[in-house]
Design an enzyme around this catalytic site. Sequence first.
Site, PDB file in Angstrom:
ATOM      1  N   CYS A   2       0.829  -1.202   0.000  1.00 41.87           N
ATOM      2  CA  CYS A   2       0.000   0.000   0.000  1.00 41.87           C
ATOM      3  C   CYS A   2       0.867   1.259   0.000  1.00 41.87           C
ATOM      4  O   CYS A   2       2.032   1.231   0.358  1.00 41.87           O
ATOM      5  CB  CYS A   2      -0.888   0.016   1.233  1.00 41.87           C
ATOM      6  SG  CYS A   2      -1.785  -1.509   1.525  1.00 41.87           S
ATOM      7  N   ARG A  27       3.644   0.074  -6.652  1.00 44.06           N
ATOM      8  CA  ARG A  27       3.582  -0.856  -5.534  1.00 44.06           C
ATOM      9  C   ARG A  27       2.468  -1.891  -5.699  1.00 44.06           C
ATOM     10  O   ARG A  27       2.473  -2.912  -5.033  1.00 44.06           O
ATOM     11  CB  ARG A  27       3.344  -0.086  -4.224  1.00 44.06           C
ATOM     12  CG  ARG A  27       4.558   0.683  -3.754  1.00 44.06           C
ATOM     13  CD  ARG A  27       4.212   1.610  -2.607  1.00 44.06           C
ATOM     14  NE  ARG A  27       5.436   2.030  -1.929  1.00 44.06           N
ATOM     15  CZ  ARG A  27       5.772   1.671  -0.696  1.00 44.06           C
ATOM     16  NH1 ARG A  27       4.981   0.879  -0.010  1.00 44.06           N
ATOM     17  NH2 ARG A  27       6.891   2.074  -0.157  1.00 44.06           N
ATOM     18  N   TRP A  74      -3.912  -2.224  -1.017  1.00 47.43           N
ATOM     19  CA  TRP A  74      -3.848  -3.608  -1.498  1.00 47.43           C
ATOM     20  C   TRP A  74      -4.548  -4.448  -0.447  1.00 47.43           C
ATOM     21  O   TRP A  74      -4.129  -4.518   0.702  1.00 47.43           O
ATOM     22  CB  TRP A  74      -2.403  -4.033  -1.671  1.00 47.43           C
ATOM     23  CG  TRP A  74      -2.199  -5.365  -2.323  1.00 47.43           C
ATOM     24  CD1 TRP A  74      -2.303  -5.672  -3.642  1.00 47.43           C
ATOM     25  CD2 TRP A  74      -1.838  -6.586  -1.658  1.00 47.43           C
ATOM     26  NE1 TRP A  74      -2.023  -7.003  -3.846  1.00 47.43           N
ATOM     27  CE2 TRP A  74      -1.740  -7.588  -2.650  1.00 47.43           C
ATOM     28  CE3 TRP A  74      -1.592  -6.940  -0.338  1.00 47.43           C
ATOM     29  CZ2 TRP A  74      -1.398  -8.902  -2.363  1.00 47.43           C
ATOM     30  CZ3 TRP A  74      -1.253  -8.250  -0.034  1.00 47.43           C
ATOM     31  CH2 TRP A  74      -1.156  -9.215  -1.048  1.00 47.43           C
ATOM     32  N   ASN A  98      -0.706   1.335   6.234  1.00 50.15           N
ATOM     33  CA  ASN A  98      -0.050   0.217   5.560  1.00 50.15           C
ATOM     34  C   ASN A  98       0.269  -0.832   6.609  1.00 50.15           C
ATOM     35  O   ASN A  98       0.687  -0.494   7.716  1.00 50.15           O
ATOM     36  CB  ASN A  98       1.261   0.652   4.898  1.00 50.15           C
ATOM     37  CG  ASN A  98       1.052   1.553   3.710  1.00 50.15           C
ATOM     38  OD1 ASN A  98      -0.071   1.787   3.286  1.00 50.15           O
ATOM     39  ND2 ASN A  98       2.148   2.073   3.182  1.00 50.15           N
ATOM     40  N   GLY A  99       0.125  -2.106   6.250  1.00 50.62           N
ATOM     41  CA  GLY A  99       0.473  -3.167   7.181  1.00 50.62           C
ATOM     42  C   GLY A  99      -0.737  -3.967   7.589  1.00 50.62           C
ATOM     43  O   GLY A  99      -1.735  -4.058   6.866  1.00 50.62           O
ATOM     44  N   GLU A 479      12.252 -19.267 -12.200  1.00 49.35           N
ATOM     45  CA  GLU A 479      12.030 -17.839 -12.455  1.00 49.35           C
ATOM     46  C   GLU A 479      11.177 -17.623 -13.702  1.00 49.35           C
ATOM     47  O   GLU A 479      10.274 -16.773 -13.715  1.00 49.35           O
ATOM     48  CB  GLU A 479      13.380 -17.120 -12.584  1.00 49.35           C
ATOM     49  CG  GLU A 479      13.312 -15.682 -13.080  1.00 49.35           C
ATOM     50  CD  GLU A 479      12.581 -14.727 -12.158  1.00 49.35           C
ATOM     51  OE1 GLU A 479      12.407 -13.557 -12.532  1.00 49.35           O
ATOM     52  OE2 GLU A 479      12.158 -15.144 -11.056  1.00 49.35           O
ATOM     53  N   LYS A 483       7.526 -15.725 -13.701  1.00 52.75           N
ATOM     54  CA  LYS A 483       7.210 -14.557 -14.529  1.00 52.75           C
ATOM     55  C   LYS A 483       5.946 -14.795 -15.343  1.00 52.75           C
ATOM     56  O   LYS A 483       5.094 -13.911 -15.460  1.00 52.75           O
ATOM     57  CB  LYS A 483       8.381 -14.243 -15.470  1.00 52.75           C
ATOM     58  CG  LYS A 483       9.547 -13.569 -14.806  1.00 52.75           C
ATOM     59  CD  LYS A 483       9.189 -12.144 -14.400  1.00 52.75           C
ATOM     60  CE  LYS A 483      10.157 -11.627 -13.345  1.00 52.75           C
ATOM     61  NZ  LYS A 483       9.967 -12.227 -12.015  1.00 52.75           N
ATOM     62  N   GLU A 486       2.894 -14.658 -13.073  1.00 54.46           N
ATOM     63  CA  GLU A 486       2.613 -13.331 -12.524  1.00 54.46           C
ATOM     64  C   GLU A 486       1.839 -12.447 -13.493  1.00 54.46           C
ATOM     65  O   GLU A 486       0.898 -11.758 -13.081  1.00 54.46           O
ATOM     66  CB  GLU A 486       3.924 -12.630 -12.153  1.00 54.46           C
ATOM     67  CG  GLU A 486       4.584 -13.145 -10.899  1.00 54.46           C
ATOM     68  CD  GLU A 486       5.870 -12.409 -10.597  1.00 54.46           C
ATOM     69  OE1 GLU A 486       6.037 -11.966  -9.457  1.00 54.46           O
ATOM     70  OE2 GLU A 486       6.717 -12.278 -11.512  1.00 54.46           O
ATOM     71  N   HIS A 502       9.990 -38.290 -12.492  1.00 55.70           N
ATOM     72  CA  HIS A 502       9.529 -38.614 -11.141  1.00 55.70           C
ATOM     73  C   HIS A 502       8.156 -38.008 -10.857  1.00 55.70           C
ATOM     74  O   HIS A 502       7.833 -37.729  -9.695  1.00 55.70           O
ATOM     75  CB  HIS A 502      10.552 -38.133 -10.105  1.00 55.70           C
ATOM     76  CG  HIS A 502      11.866 -38.839 -10.208  1.00 55.70           C
ATOM     77  ND1 HIS A 502      12.047 -40.145  -9.800  1.00 55.70           N
ATOM     78  CD2 HIS A 502      13.055 -38.431 -10.729  1.00 55.70           C
ATOM     79  CE1 HIS A 502      13.303 -40.507 -10.037  1.00 55.70           C
ATOM     80  NE2 HIS A 502      13.934 -39.492 -10.600  1.00 55.70           N
ATOM     81  N   LYS A 602       4.096  -4.660  -5.324  1.00 56.29           N
ATOM     82  CA  LYS A 602       5.545  -4.541  -5.560  1.00 56.29           C
ATOM     83  C   LYS A 602       6.335  -4.773  -4.284  1.00 56.29           C
ATOM     84  O   LYS A 602       7.332  -5.479  -4.281  1.00 56.29           O
ATOM     85  CB  LYS A 602       5.856  -3.151  -6.135  1.00 56.29           C
ATOM     86  CG  LYS A 602       7.309  -2.976  -6.552  1.00 56.29           C
ATOM     87  CD  LYS A 602       7.665  -3.892  -7.705  1.00 56.29           C
ATOM     88  CE  LYS A 602       9.087  -3.730  -8.162  1.00 56.29           C
ATOM     89  NZ  LYS A 602       9.433  -4.758  -9.153  1.00 56.29           N
TER      90      LYS A 602
END
Length: 607
Positions: A2, A27, A74, A98-99, A479, A483, A486, A502, A602
């Site tokens: 946030c 963010r 957020w 925020n938090g 990675e 990506k 996301e 496996h 972010k």
Amino acid sequence: MCGIIGILGKDNVTNRLVEGLKRLEYRGYDSAGVATLSEGRIERRRAEGKLDNLVRVLADDPVDGVTGIAHTRWATHGAPTTDNAHPHATEEVALVHNGIIENFKELRDELLARGRAFESETDTEVVAHLISEQIETGVAPRDAVRKTLDRLHGAFALAIMFKSDPDMLIGARLGSPLVVGHGDGESFFGSDALALAPFTQKISYLEEGDMVVITRNATMIYDENDELIARPVALSGASAAANEKGNHAHFMQKEIFEQPIVVAQTLQSYLRPLEEQVALPDMAFDLAGFDRISIVACGTSSYVAMIGKYWIEQFARVPVEVDVASEFRYRDPVLTENQLALFISQSGETADTLAALKHCKRAGVKTAGIINVPTSSMAREVDLLLSTHAGPEIGVASTKAFTCQLAVMAAFATNLARAKGKLSPEEEREIVRHLSEAPEAMNAALGHDEDIAGMAGTIAEARDVLYLGRGIDYPMALEGALKLKEISYIHAEGYASGEMKHGPIALIDDAVPLIVIAPSGPLFEKTVSNMQEAQARGAKVVLISDAEGIGRAGQGTIATIEMPKVHPLIAPLVYAIPVQLLAYHVAVAKGTDVDQPRNLAKSVTVE
């Protein structure tokens, strides 16, 4: 996560509040709002979704005032609705947060029992009611805030505005960053210096447990013991210029193409080309004294940690443990005095990583951090700061921060190897030469952008995608899958190629593309044999390799992406480019929000 802006100004602050919020869009958020003090009233305007929605609300129903606060939210407690959007307000106060307030339900039940009425489902609204309740009984705003802070469990940055005192704002932080900006007859709050850059360069960074009272005449900061304390005023150095995409369609695309430059800038801080050596900043301890390294990170940074494990164990012969930050403390790790804990974070504010860092410091373990924001909480906490120089990264999916972290990790591994006596001068000279070649090789990889864009449509049709890699290319497979998940919302998984038989091979059919990362080298044949097993079962394979590798194994694939031939040391830096570009172009083909993908933030400042 946030974003917070607060302004105690000289004239109408609404437009500047919105300007500050625009600088915090990177963010990630799902609603936004502003509140001002106007003619003795608290006026609020809020909207779901993007900031443009709030701008339209303000155009239809303007607010003014010389004191105001604003927020991009957020969602944590409660859906991303207008009622749950910040600022939250009562008749007496408005605040942004925020938090997360971990004991909010207990506090909410207590307030409901006393007859307080709630408008939202959020944890934040309880803070507004706790402060208001005290002010209504005659308690001064500053004391009401202090008493309320003592009751809150969790993490928070707060900016609070009072109907009874339009010439004052109060802020507080615990586990979530908040900075104070000092202007000419004005004062500011912000989540970071970047948000305040158009208004002031003079910044004070609040420490854990700080509460700050800003008025027209003074800024008073109180520490966790409620003692008046001076925090230094620094020049932020953050650019006041708007973040622009230039000729690029998205910030993510721009940041992918910036990588050769920012990696070169980062390497300049660690390489000594004339001496052909790697140098780290001055440190208060000797790396030779450590016989074990713990690397702690989240998300993309955790894949840098995995690659770092390969490098450190190969070069320095020091055992390395890699932990996901959110799990680190909870497995009750064994910590020793001969252990170095290395933390990796783009923002330097990642809540889980910061909590793990503090856990290590309490245990007396020496700490280091690979961090992109040198003024962040983590950067100020670690014993050794290893800065990356990626610059602000606006796209939520990390690209240039990832490769700059890799560059620093390679420098750290090399320096540790020299300190442990495992690296000859000639071997170090060879590493320096290869690292110096990385930016040019990355630039060559970018030359395949159009080819990757041309094949992205095929991948965009899939519901599931698998990535394979072996050795140091296994974290790159992870990675690449992250990506794609996301920003395109396609389910994707990365696997060590030897693990295919496996279990994951059961997923293979002609509807599941397989992205294989396989530079030619010692492990190439092993990876290709696993790839061919999948091809025999109908897999549509995209092979990412160099000309030699494509010549040997490119037959039967649906596409190949040719990379320059590079030394294995810098292969992760180079091969990051095609996996990023592939995810980007698939997302564009699907029409998703590339820079601000749904549900993501972010800077993740809650655990």
